[in-house]
Enzyme design. Sequence first.
Site, PDB file in Angstrom:
ATOM      1  N   CYS A 109      -0.572   9.278  -1.252  1.00 20.71           N
ATOM      2  CA  CYS A 109      -0.220   7.870  -0.712  1.00 20.71           C
ATOM      3  C   CYS A 109       0.072   6.952  -2.011  1.00 20.71           C
ATOM      4  CB  CYS A 109      -1.708   7.659  -0.356  1.00 20.71           C
ATOM      5  SG  CYS A 109      -2.124   8.583   0.998  1.00 20.71           S
ATOM      6  N   HIS A 244      -3.367   0.209  -1.052  1.00 24.14           N
ATOM      7  CA  HIS A 244      -3.370   1.399  -0.067  1.00 24.14           C
ATOM      8  C   HIS A 244      -4.651   1.157   1.077  1.00 24.14           C
ATOM      9  CE1 HIS A 244      -2.703   4.979   1.814  1.00 24.14           C
ATOM     10  NE2 HIS A 244      -3.664   5.453   1.413  1.00 24.14           N
ATOM     11  N   ASN A 274      -3.696   4.775   8.576  1.00 23.27           N
ATOM     12  CA  ASN A 274      -3.294   5.260   7.167  1.00 23.27           C
ATOM     13  C   ASN A 274      -1.825   5.704   7.373  1.00 23.27           C
ATOM     14  OD1 ASN A 274      -2.622   6.462   4.481  1.00 23.27           O
ATOM     15  ND2 ASN A 274      -4.494   7.290   4.379  1.00 23.27           N
TER      16      ASN A 274
END
Length: 317
Positions: A109, A244, A274
């Site tokens: 990520c 994030h 996500n």
Amino acid sequence: MFKILGTGHFLPERVVSNDELSEIVETSDEWISKRTGIRRRHIATTETTSSMGTEAAKNALEMAGVKPEELDLIIGTTGTGDNVTPGVACAVQKNIGADCPAFDISSGCSGFMVAMDIAAKYMKSGAAKKVLIVSSETMSRYTDWTDRSTCVLFGDGAGAVVLGEGDNLLSIKINTHGNTEFVGIHGAKGNCPYAEPSETNDSFTFMNGPETYKYAIGAMSGDIIEAAELAGVDVRDIDHIIPHQANLRIIMATQSKLDIPMEKFCVEIEDMGNTSSSTEPIVLDIENRRGRFKEGDLVAFTAFGAGLTDGGAIYRW
């Protein structure tokens, strides 16, 4: 080191709500939203990682007023490519008609942060003047849809930025804390007749939630503080933070540790979940097109991911 000339993103048309998820696994909208802040996510049906990345790239190039043939480099970030190789950057290069080096990186990520760091160094050295970063993820293809602890978290989508010459990036710092146990995606088992039996029988995303949670809070808050120090600015002077977005609780805990008003955080997790490395460029484009950022604003980026990787950056709009 660079200036952001244009942003773009793409989200699949199919939206899956928490209520719809509760029809295939034992869960509920209340359970998911209370623990994660997520209510719905976009899921690819006919879209691929490369096709989503291509659309995001086209949108960013259009905003930037840059033609594909002007690009000196394309950096792709993904952990969920259509193929092990070639990478999504190669497919995007072909699809948009560019003629430049193109390669992928896999940093979980944190991929977009790592790509920004690489782009900054290419541009600082003079090896590139215009760079396209394309972050595209099809997490739904690597999700165990029988596991309610992970299938509720992820969504699909792509984000892109076009970078040009400038000195708007004030600082960037990326880190790795080697760990393959907390979070990641299992590799393909294969069928080699000479290989010993594998303990892993799937290619699904895995996560140790409590350990990832603890790591994420410390990493994101610490990286913003370090990036601010490197940039010579006070954390309290940051105007916007693009974190994030794996879990709303992580963002709120980061906000509490930094003691920065929650209004400064750009949060879209409720509608997209996500989306791994594509999260930050997607959120950046959404907020950019809304007109949130004003000239001179300080924008902080921070992310964490498999690796374990993390990073922070300060950018003056």
